[in-house]
Design an enzyme around this catalytic site. Structure first.
Site, PDB file in Angstrom:
ATOM      1  N   PHE A  13      42.125  33.777  15.104  1.00 24.87           N
ATOM      2  CA  PHE A  13      42.355  34.319  13.757  1.00 24.87           C
ATOM      3  C   PHE A  13      42.973  33.273  12.810  1.00 24.87           C
ATOM      4  O   PHE A  13      42.334  32.817  11.848  1.00 24.87           O
ATOM      5  CB  PHE A  13      43.224  35.580  13.895  1.00 24.87           C
ATOM      6  CG  PHE A  13      43.904  36.038  12.647  1.00 24.87           C
ATOM      7  CD1 PHE A  13      43.208  36.156  11.441  1.00 24.87           C
ATOM      8  CD2 PHE A  13      45.263  36.365  12.654  1.00 24.87           C
ATOM      9  CE1 PHE A  13      43.846  36.584  10.279  1.00 24.87           C
ATOM     10  CE2 PHE A  13      45.900  36.793  11.503  1.00 24.87           C
ATOM     11  CZ  PHE A  13      45.195  36.889  10.317  1.00 24.87           C
ATOM     12  N   ASN A  34      39.153  27.994  24.412  1.00 21.25           N
ATOM     13  CA  ASN A  34      38.383  28.481  25.568  1.00 21.25           C
ATOM     14  C   ASN A  34      37.843  29.893  25.338  1.00 21.25           C
ATOM     15  O   ASN A  34      37.333  30.515  26.258  1.00 21.25           O
ATOM     16  CB  ASN A  34      39.207  28.422  26.866  1.00 21.25           C
ATOM     17  CG  ASN A  34      40.313  29.450  26.902  1.00 21.25           C
ATOM     18  OD1 ASN A  34      40.600  30.083  25.893  1.00 21.25           O
ATOM     19  ND2 ASN A  34      40.937  29.607  28.050  1.00 21.25           N
ATOM     20  N   THR A  36      39.128  32.799  25.003  1.00 20.66           N
ATOM     21  CA  THR A  36      39.667  34.005  25.666  1.00 20.66           C
ATOM     22  C   THR A  36      39.840  35.124  24.646  1.00 20.66           C
ATOM     23  O   THR A  36      39.424  36.251  24.880  1.00 20.66           O
ATOM     24  CB  THR A  36      41.050  33.784  26.337  1.00 20.66           C
ATOM     25  OG1 THR A  36      41.771  32.835  25.616  1.00 20.66           O
ATOM     26  CG2 THR A  36      40.972  33.464  27.776  1.00 20.66           C
ATOM     27  N   THR A  37      40.482  34.819  23.536  1.00 20.40           N
ATOM     28  CA  THR A  37      40.606  35.825  22.475  1.00 20.40           C
ATOM     29  C   THR A  37      39.897  35.372  21.207  1.00 20.40           C
ATOM     30  O   THR A  37      39.680  36.169  20.302  1.00 20.40           O
ATOM     31  CB  THR A  37      42.087  36.119  22.138  1.00 20.40           C
ATOM     32  OG1 THR A  37      42.734  34.872  21.845  1.00 20.40           O
ATOM     33  CG2 THR A  37      42.801  36.798  23.282  1.00 20.40           C
ATOM     34  N   ASP A  53      39.878  24.622  28.368  1.00 20.39           N
ATOM     35  CA  ASP A  53      41.137  25.320  28.643  1.00 20.39           C
ATOM     36  C   ASP A  53      42.279  24.301  28.596  1.00 20.39           C
ATOM     37  O   ASP A  53      42.250  23.312  29.339  1.00 20.39           O
ATOM     38  CB  ASP A  53      41.038  25.981  30.028  1.00 20.39           C
ATOM     39  CG  ASP A  53      42.169  26.968  30.261  1.00 20.39           C
ATOM     40  OD1 ASP A  53      43.319  26.662  29.880  1.00 20.39           O
ATOM     41  OD2 ASP A  53      41.900  28.045  30.828  1.00 20.39           O
ATOM     42  N   ILE A  54      43.258  24.559  27.744  1.00 23.65           N
ATOM     43  CA  ILE A  54      44.350  23.580  27.583  1.00 23.65           C
ATOM     44  C   ILE A  54      45.289  23.544  28.788  1.00 23.65           C
ATOM     45  O   ILE A  54      46.137  22.665  28.887  1.00 23.65           O
ATOM     46  CB  ILE A  54      45.177  23.837  26.299  1.00 23.65           C
ATOM     47  CG1 ILE A  54      45.825  25.234  26.325  1.00 23.65           C
ATOM     48  CG2 ILE A  54      44.323  23.634  25.050  1.00 23.65           C
ATOM     49  CD1 ILE A  54      46.909  25.434  25.287  1.00 23.65           C
ATOM     50  N   TYR A 145      56.660  36.313  25.728  1.00 25.61           N
ATOM     51  CA  TYR A 145      55.977  35.539  24.667  1.00 25.61           C
ATOM     52  C   TYR A 145      57.006  34.773  23.830  1.00 25.61           C
ATOM     53  O   TYR A 145      56.839  33.570  23.562  1.00 25.61           O
ATOM     54  CB  TYR A 145      55.181  36.504  23.784  1.00 25.61           C
ATOM     55  CG  TYR A 145      54.662  35.923  22.494  1.00 25.61           C
ATOM     56  CD1 TYR A 145      53.610  34.995  22.495  1.00 25.61           C
ATOM     57  CD2 TYR A 145      55.200  36.303  21.266  1.00 25.61           C
ATOM     58  CE1 TYR A 145      53.123  34.471  21.289  1.00 25.61           C
ATOM     59  CE2 TYR A 145      54.712  35.789  20.069  1.00 25.61           C
ATOM     60  CZ  TYR A 145      53.680  34.878  20.088  1.00 25.61           C
ATOM     61  OH  TYR A 145      53.207  34.359  18.899  1.00 25.61           O
ATOM     62  N   VAL A 188      49.392  45.714  13.963  1.00 27.83           N
ATOM     63  CA  VAL A 188      49.370  47.029  13.351  1.00 27.83           C
ATOM     64  C   VAL A 188      48.418  47.113  12.156  1.00 27.83           C
ATOM     65  O   VAL A 188      47.763  48.142  11.946  1.00 27.83           O
ATOM     66  CB  VAL A 188      50.821  47.452  13.012  1.00 27.83           C
ATOM     67  CG1 VAL A 188      51.449  46.538  11.983  1.00 27.83           C
ATOM     68  CG2 VAL A 188      50.908  48.872  12.578  1.00 27.83           C
ATOM     69  N   GLY A 271      62.138  47.508  23.883  1.00 30.21           N
ATOM     70  CA  GLY A 271      62.191  46.086  23.487  1.00 30.21           C
ATOM     71  C   GLY A 271      61.660  45.816  22.091  1.00 30.21           C
ATOM     72  O   GLY A 271      61.650  44.666  21.654  1.00 30.21           O
TER      73      GLY A 271
HETATM   74  N1  LIG Z   1      49.007  36.231  14.013  1.00 32.11           N
HETATM   75  C1  LIG Z   1      50.330  36.264  13.848  1.00 32.11           C
HETATM   76  O1  LIG Z   1      50.872  37.166  13.199  1.00 32.11           O
HETATM   77  C2  LIG Z   1      51.189  35.164  14.436  1.00 32.11           C
HETATM   78  C3  LIG Z   1      52.578  35.242  14.246  1.00 32.11           C
HETATM   79  C4  LIG Z   1      53.384  34.243  14.793  1.00 32.11           C
HETATM   80  C5  LIG Z   1      52.811  33.180  15.476  1.00 32.11           C
HETATM   81  N2  LIG Z   1      51.469  33.129  15.659  1.00 32.11           N
HETATM   82  C6  LIG Z   1      50.907  31.987  16.407  1.00 32.11           C
HETATM   83  O2  LIG Z   1      49.761  31.503  15.720  1.00 32.11           O
HETATM   84  C7  LIG Z   1      48.805  31.029  16.676  1.00 32.11           C
HETATM   85  C8  LIG Z   1      47.464  31.692  16.445  1.00 32.11           C
HETATM   86  O3  LIG Z   1      47.601  33.101  16.645  1.00 32.11           O
HETATM   87  P1  LIG Z   1      46.415  34.118  16.308  1.00 32.11           P
HETATM   88  O4  LIG Z   1      47.024  35.353  15.790  1.00 32.11           O
HETATM   89  O5  LIG Z   1      45.378  33.417  15.523  1.00 32.11           O
HETATM   90  O6  LIG Z   1      45.873  34.448  17.779  1.00 32.11           O
HETATM   91  P2  LIG Z   1      44.387  34.348  18.379  1.00 32.11           P
HETATM   92  O7  LIG Z   1      44.439  35.001  19.726  1.00 32.11           O
HETATM   93  O8  LIG Z   1      43.398  34.854  17.396  1.00 32.11           O
HETATM   94  O9  LIG Z   1      44.202  32.770  18.539  1.00 32.11           O
HETATM   95  C9  LIG Z   1      44.609  32.056  19.701  1.00 32.11           C
HETATM   96  C10 LIG Z   1      43.434  31.199  20.151  1.00 32.11           C
HETATM   97  O10 LIG Z   1      43.843  30.431  21.293  1.00 32.11           O
HETATM   98  C11 LIG Z   1      42.743  30.419  22.217  1.00 32.11           C
HETATM   99  N3  LIG Z   1      43.268  30.194  23.569  1.00 32.11           N
HETATM  100  C12 LIG Z   1      44.039  31.041  24.288  1.00 32.11           C
HETATM  101  N4  LIG Z   1      44.295  30.500  25.495  1.00 32.11           N
HETATM  102  C13 LIG Z   1      43.685  29.283  25.525  1.00 32.11           C
HETATM  103  C14 LIG Z   1      43.580  28.256  26.504  1.00 32.11           C
HETATM  104  N5  LIG Z   1      44.167  28.363  27.704  1.00 32.11           N
HETATM  105  N6  LIG Z   1      42.872  27.133  26.201  1.00 32.11           N
HETATM  106  C15 LIG Z   1      42.255  27.015  24.993  1.00 32.11           C
HETATM  107  N7  LIG Z   1      42.316  27.956  24.032  1.00 32.11           N
HETATM  108  C16 LIG Z   1      43.023  29.081  24.301  1.00 32.11           C
HETATM  109  C17 LIG Z   1      42.096  31.784  22.066  1.00 32.11           C
HETATM  110  O11 LIG Z   1      40.770  31.837  22.550  1.00 32.11           O
HETATM  111  C18 LIG Z   1      42.202  32.013  20.563  1.00 32.11           C
HETATM  112  O12 LIG Z   1      41.055  31.557  19.883  1.00 32.11           O
HETATM  113  C19 LIG Z   1      49.396  31.313  18.056  1.00 32.11           C
HETATM  114  O13 LIG Z   1      50.023  30.139  18.527  1.00 32.11           O
HETATM  115  C20 LIG Z   1      50.430  32.394  17.786  1.00 32.11           C
HETATM  116  O14 LIG Z   1      51.473  32.374  18.740  1.00 32.11           O
HETATM  117  C21 LIG Z   1      50.638  34.102  15.147  1.00 32.11           C
END
Ligand SMILES: NC(=O)c1ccc[n+]([C@@H]2O[C@H](COP(=O)([O-])OP(=O)(O)OC[C@H]3O[C@@H](n4cnc5c(N)ncnc54)[C@H](O)[C@@H]3O)[C@@H](O)[C@H]2O)c1
Length: 307
Positions: A13, A34, A36-37, A53-54, A145, A188, A271
């Site tokens: 995202f 990779n 996953t999401t 995969d990192i 987390y 949400v 929590g």
């Molecule tokens: N969305 C929020 O509100 C929010 C708030 C605080 C922090 N963050 C941080 O921002 C970043 C992005 O979050 P997001 O909401 O876009 O989540 P997301 O799940 O959409 O993006 C995370 C991405 O990381 C990839 N990924 C997961 N495990 C992996 C692995 N082992 N190897 C390679 N790729 C892998 C997933 O496929 C995904 O595309 C994250 O680090 C998250 O902790 C997001």
């Protein structure tokens, strides 16, 4: 100025929106994800994509750094599901801690000129006494987390400072916008929007007076671009500083979608943070940035994009 940017999590995202802006501004972008999401649909066609995969594909990662020679590493790949982090803390730490250490080591070995990391404000500060919470708040991580993000921040600071790699850590509040997944981490906004569009009832855990700080994705991308264009380093909260209760959010979405269905209230989840909003004075002062899009405008934009 940076030219070649390596973005982990670029199919997800938040980082896919950052990639779009980087490509638009003529940076040469490589994505590691990779899936996953993340989703292939989110991958910018003008970026180079590697499904890696990192955690453990170290030879492939090394080859990518050799081939692409990035000068900026943007590390956003993560396990982001709070509930899953508590159920599978080792899996969470393998991605969020070990994966981060792997990337910092490659950044050092391949002389990357800067590292930017996505951390979390709300989860790290937990039930902080000071609302909005500044960067200097004491930590009160209430989930695996939050602990893994906390540890990753400290690895980055320690390792980058020892090797002279400049770094920026963004601590985000609750980011919302297009491409946010419904099933991801119980986010949400997309859940309430989807239910309202389908005239379904939403579930609220607890009394709905718990608050969050919702920031629209375009404001997040603007803050990111400010940091790289002006080469600013350090830790920055990125949010709006405004507390919005879950009841208020539900009501606003109901008004925008004309969905009059009342929510179902269920017992509070263990929590869950009661109040959360980030103090953004540091970002506004140092980065000459401020969020521009109100919650009502941001929600309307999503609805216009998905009528
Ligand atoms: N969305 C929020 O509100 C929010 C708030 C605080 C922090 N963050 C941080 O921002 C970043 C992005 O979050 P997001 O909401 O876009 O989540 P997301 O799940 O959409 O993006 C995370 C991405 O990381 C990839 N990924 C997961 N495990 C992996 C692995 N082992 N190897 C390679 N790729 C892998 C997933 O496929 C995904 O595309 C994250 O680090 C998250 O902790 C997001």
């Amino acid at each position: 100025m940076f030219k070649k940017v390596l973005v982990t999590g670029g199919a997800g995202f938040v980082a896919s929106h950052i990639v779009d802006r980087l490509v638009n501004d003529n940076f040469e972008v490589t994505i590691i994800d990779n899936l996953t999401t993340g989703s292939e649909k989110n991958i910018n066609k003008n970026a180079c994509f590697y499904s890696v995969d990192i955690r453990n594909e170290l030879d492939t990662l090394n080859d990518i750094f050799i081939k692409k020679r990035p000068d900026l590493l943007v590390h956003y790949a993560a396990q982001v599901n709070v509930v899953q982090s508590n159920e599978r803390p080792i899996y969470d730490s393998q991605i969020n801690i070990n994966g981060t250490i792997n990337l910092v080591q490659f950044a050092q070995a391949h002389k990357v000129r800067k590292l930017i990391f996505a951390s979390t404000g709300g989860a790290l500060y937990g039930n902080c006494r000071q609302i909005p919470s500044p960067e200097t708040s004491s930590f009160s991580p209430a989930s695996a987390y939050a602990i893994s993000k906390y540890a990753a921040e400290f690895y980055i600071r320690m390792m980058c400072e020892k090797s002279g790699v400049p770094w920026t850590i963004f601590r985000y509040s609750n980011v919302y916008g297009p491409r946010q997944r419904l099933a991801s981490d119980g986010s949400v906004v997309p859940i309430f929007l989807q239910n309202a569009i389908e005239s379904k009832k939403s579930t609220i855990y607890g009394n709905g007076n718990q608050t969050r700080d919702f920031i629209y994705i375009d404001d997040v991308v603007d803050s990111f671009m400010t940091v790289i264009n002006e080469n600013i380093n350090g830790i920055f909260n990125i949010g709006t500083g405004i507390e919005v209760s879950i009841n208020e959010l539900h009501k606003m979405i109901g008004q925008l979608t004309n969905n009059k269905r009342r929510p179902i209230y269920r017992p509070e989840r263990i929590g869950e943070v009661k109040r959360s909003a980030l103090c953004i004075e540091k970002a506004m002062a140092v980065m000459d940035w401020k969020p521009k899009i109100s919650l009502r405008e941001g929600l309307s934009k999503i609805l216009q994009a998905n009528p």
